[in-house]
Enzyme design. Structure first.
Site, PDB file in Angstrom:
ATOM      1  CB  CYS A 163      -0.883   0.053   1.248  1.00 33.37           C
ATOM      2  SG  CYS A 163      -2.042  -1.297   1.443  1.00 33.37           S
ATOM      3  CD  GLU A 200      -5.192   5.794   2.095  1.00 37.81           C
ATOM      4  OE1 GLU A 200      -4.030   6.126   2.370  1.00 37.81           O
ATOM      5  OE2 GLU A 200      -5.520   4.613   1.862  1.00 37.81           O
TER       6      GLU A 200
END
Length: 202
Positions: free
Chosen positions: A88, A137
């Site tokens: 990530c 996000e």
């Protein structure tokens, strides 16, 4: 069943940290449609209530259809020591998410994806219960395959494991996972099934 362990478009406008790490790491702020609206320093973007920013998540599978997981290094400022998907991170401002995903996979795990394809986007708001930081996000998802054994950077990754769906379920019962893990996994499942085949069980 035992778990088998394994031990940017970069343009001139991209904002990457300098070689001596004195420059702050900047993230790309976006609106709810994923359009760039500015930048913010990395830690400040994660302070509650969080600022919506661009991110990516990678899911890589071996030839047997097992997912490569990583446990985040204990020294990381955000979500240390928890299990999560293969990789990530955040693109540098001006860096395409695909380029960032391939770059960070190599930096963190020491491998290059043999295949990497887009798997959609997902927007979420996940507070980290331990640090109090917030993941606001707009996340670009990528799914692919890996043929080489990982060689993780210990500053980034505590350990890795290749897991089947059943092994993942077992691990989730006894270990902590990142707050965002199931959100990104569930969103990526259609593309995962195309890459791994129905028999893999994802």
């Amino acid at each position: 069943m035992p778990i088998t362990s394994a031990e940017g478009r970069t343009t001139e406008s991209s904002t990457a940290p300098s070689a001596d790490n004195t420059e702050p790491i900047m993230l790309e702020l976006v609106d709810e449609s994923g359009r760039t609206i500015g930048t913010a320093e990395k830690v400040s973007a994660h302070l509650a209530p969080g600022r919506l920013h661009r991110a990516f998540s990678v899911f890589l599978f071996d030839e047997a259809g097992r997912l490569l997981l990583q446990r985040r290094a204990l020294g990381k400022y955000h979500s240390p020591g928890v299990w999560s998907n293969t990789c990530c991170g955040h693109p540098y401002p001006g860096e395409p998410p695909f380029v960032a995903a391939a770059r960070r996979t190599g930096e963190e795990l020491g491998v290059a994806p043999a295949l990497l394809r887009e798997a959609g986007t997902v927007r979420y708001n996940h507070p980290d219960p331990l640090s109090g930081l917030v993941e606001q996000e707009y996340n670009h998802l990528f799914v692919g395959t890996v043929r080489a054994a990982p060689a993780p950077d210990p500053a980034e990754v505590e350990e890795t494991a290749f897991v089947t769906p059943a092994q993942l379920d077992e691990l989730r019962e006894r270990a902590r996972f990142s707050a965002w893990f199931m959100t990104v996994l569930d969103t990526a499942r259609p593309a995962i099934r195309e890459v791994t085949g129905a028999s893999a069980g994802w």
